[in-house]
Design a protein around this motif. Structure first.
Motif, PDB file in Angstrom:
ATOM      1  N   GLN A  25       0.837  -1.216   0.000  1.00  0.00           N
ATOM      2  CA  GLN A  25       0.000   0.000   0.000  1.00  0.00           C
ATOM      3  C   GLN A  25       0.868   1.261   0.000  1.00  0.00           C
ATOM      4  O   GLN A  25       0.480   2.293  -0.501  1.00  0.00           O
ATOM      5  CB  GLN A  25      -0.893   0.015   1.240  1.00  0.00           C
ATOM      6  N   ARG A  26       2.052   1.146   0.620  1.00  0.00           N
ATOM      7  CA  ARG A  26       2.919   2.332   0.688  1.00  0.00           C
ATOM      8  C   ARG A  26       4.011   2.280  -0.392  1.00  0.00           C
ATOM      9  O   ARG A  26       5.038   2.945  -0.282  1.00  0.00           O
ATOM     10  CB  ARG A  26       3.549   2.426   2.074  1.00  0.00           C
ATOM     11  N   SER A  43       5.713   5.403  -1.817  1.00  0.00           N
ATOM     12  CA  SER A  43       6.607   6.252  -1.013  1.00  0.00           C
ATOM     13  C   SER A  43       7.990   5.601  -0.888  1.00  0.00           C
ATOM     14  O   SER A  43       8.907   6.165  -0.313  1.00  0.00           O
ATOM     15  CB  SER A  43       6.016   6.507   0.368  1.00  0.00           C
TER      16      SER A  43
END
Ligand code: ATP
Ligand SMILES: Nc1ccn([C@@H]2O[C@H](COP(=O)(O)O)[C@@H](O)[C@H]2O)c(=O)n1
Length: 417
Positions: free
Chosen positions: A10-11, A14
């Protein structure tokens, strides 16, 4: 997919991905949508259009298991993959987020080898804590995309691969503390305790530790540590100092660990460094006992443990080291502080000459010092950056007797002997 992997993905945007090319990291990122013109990151510049690339990131929740698996995985891939797979080290991290580093490998699959490589990856992914992504080029050749490999057959979520700026810190710096460099006996012992079942020798090593340690106890006599790369003359100088000063000579790792050193040298950095860290505390206890009776000379101590660990964890030029004054260079609060640390410095050619004339077997790291100029420069610079105490450099190129006289001058000035 396990919950921690879901959170990880999900990240994804980043995160920065880093692939080692010729000993230096190249960076890229992924975005859900491409903004502006597509620019393929340079890692992909030499990959043929029909080829695929894969990344394998080790995602074990348990760091001892994860580090051992990461270590073994290179050997496994090197033996199983077909030639031309261009296996490289890679990692993924969130810039400036400590502990966010995931380690792994990046490889290329040429068209003719794809089914063989996919079989190897399927087997790996099914049995091990590894997250595989595949990278392919768009039809028009303008764009590389990344997708999680396990779902690539169904409805894959594709991320666009984009170049990324060089981060402020080399990725390894994020996970260095208490992984490469240990700042307390407790942290190092924790790692060794976790290895008890897989490396039975750890029990014997931990058994050598004294029941209590007092780092604040001030030794009655001076404690002088001699540091330097291999073959700079530490053994020669420490033995002469012992005789000249009527001192006790100790070393780190201590003699009582010799039987197990080779075993730990074959382990991945986390376990190997924990072993050397514990060795320093055992030596510290020996110093405490001996320094109540006479001056103590120590052949290698904390500087060696930290400098080699830091220099091995990062790659590339000295500028990739953690910056001067960074936390990793500080002395552990629970470790005895010597009165003086002398760092023997030597011209690389003279060091090689001495190595050749000595002709002893070399460890992997000693081989690396010889072949890899950047590694040697990183070790030397890391030595110089460690503080609390910092080391005092001494030119080791004159004759052994002159080096001894210079060392005695330093000791008399600093330790009033
Ligand atoms: N000042 C000197 N001038 C010339 N040769 C020296 C000098 N000091 C040591 N040597 C020789 O260089 C070689 C390496 O020295 P020594 O074994 O003392 O280094 P070292 O730092 O202890 O190495 P290592 O860390 O690998 O054990 C030996 O053959 C030694 O006799
Ligand atoms: N206190 C120490 C001492 C040594 N090391 C590691 O061992 C290697 C050098 O040891 P030599 O016996 O060959 O001088 C070096 O590669 C260090 O990694 C250490 O970590 N801590």
């Amino acid at each position: 997919m396990a919950r921690h992997l879901k959170l990880l993905v999900q990240r994804w945007s980043s995160r920065v991905f880093s692939v080692e090319v010729d000993g230096a990291p190249r960076y890229f990122g992924v975005r859900e949508q491409l903004r502006g013109e597509p620019v393929p990151p340079d890692v992909f510049s030499e990959v043929q259009k029909q080829d695929r690339c894969y990344s394998l990131l080790v995602c074990s929740g348990d760091r001892v298991t994860g580090d051992r698996f990461h270590w073994e995985l290179r050997d496994r891939l090197q033996t199983q993959l077909p030639p031309g797979s261009g296996l490289r080290s890679m990692s993924s991290f969130i810039p400036d987020q400590k502990g966010s580093l995931l380690k792994g490998y990046f490889l290329q699959s040429q068209a003719g080898n794809s089914s063989l490589i996919e079989d190897i990856l399927t087997d790996l992914e099914q049995r091990n804590p590894v997250l595989v992504c595949s990278y392919s080029q768009s039809e028009d050749g303008q764009q590389w995309t990344q997708c999680l490999w396990y779902q690539s057959e169904e409805n894959p979520v594709r991320f666009c691969v984009v170049p990324s700026e060089t981060p402020k810190h080399h990725p390894s710096v994020l996970n260095m503390i208490n992984s490469d460099v240990f700042y307390s006996l407790e942290e190092a012992c924790d790692v060794l305790k976790q290895c008890g079942d897989i490396i039975p020798e750890t029990r014997s090593v931990l058994g050598m530790l004294p029941s209590s340690l007092d780092a604040r106890r001030k030794p009655d006599f001076p404690v002088i540590v001699i540091e330097g790369l291999d073959a700079t003359g530490k053994t020669t100088l420490t033995e002469s100092l012992r005789d000249s000063l009527g001192a006790t000579l100790l070393r780190s790792p201590p003699q009582c660990l010799s039987a197990w050193r080779g075993r730990f040298d074959r382990e991945p950095p986390l376990i190997r460094r924990a072993f050397y860290a514990v060795g320093n505390y055992i030596t510290a206890e020996q110093i405490n006992q001996e320094a109540s009776k006479s001056p103590v000379i120590v052949d290698r101590f904390w500087h060696s443990t930290a400098a080699y660990a830091i220099a091995t964890a990062v790659t590339g030029p000295v500028s990739n080291l953690p910056h001067e004054g960074a936390e990793v260079y500080r002395w552990p609060g629970d470790l005895l502080q010597p009165s003086l640390v002398i760092l023997l410095t030597l011209d690389p050619e003279e060091r090689k000459r001495r190595l050749r004339s000595r002709g002893l077997m070399k460890t992997d790291e000693e081989e690396e010092l010889d072949h890899n100029k950047l590694f040697r420069l990183r070790v030397e610079e890391a030595y110089r950056r460690i503080v609390g105490p910092a080391c005092t450099a001494l030119d080791a190129s004159p004759s052994a007797d002159l080096v001894l006289q210079q060392a005695l001058l330093l000791i008399r000035a600093k330790c009033h002997l």
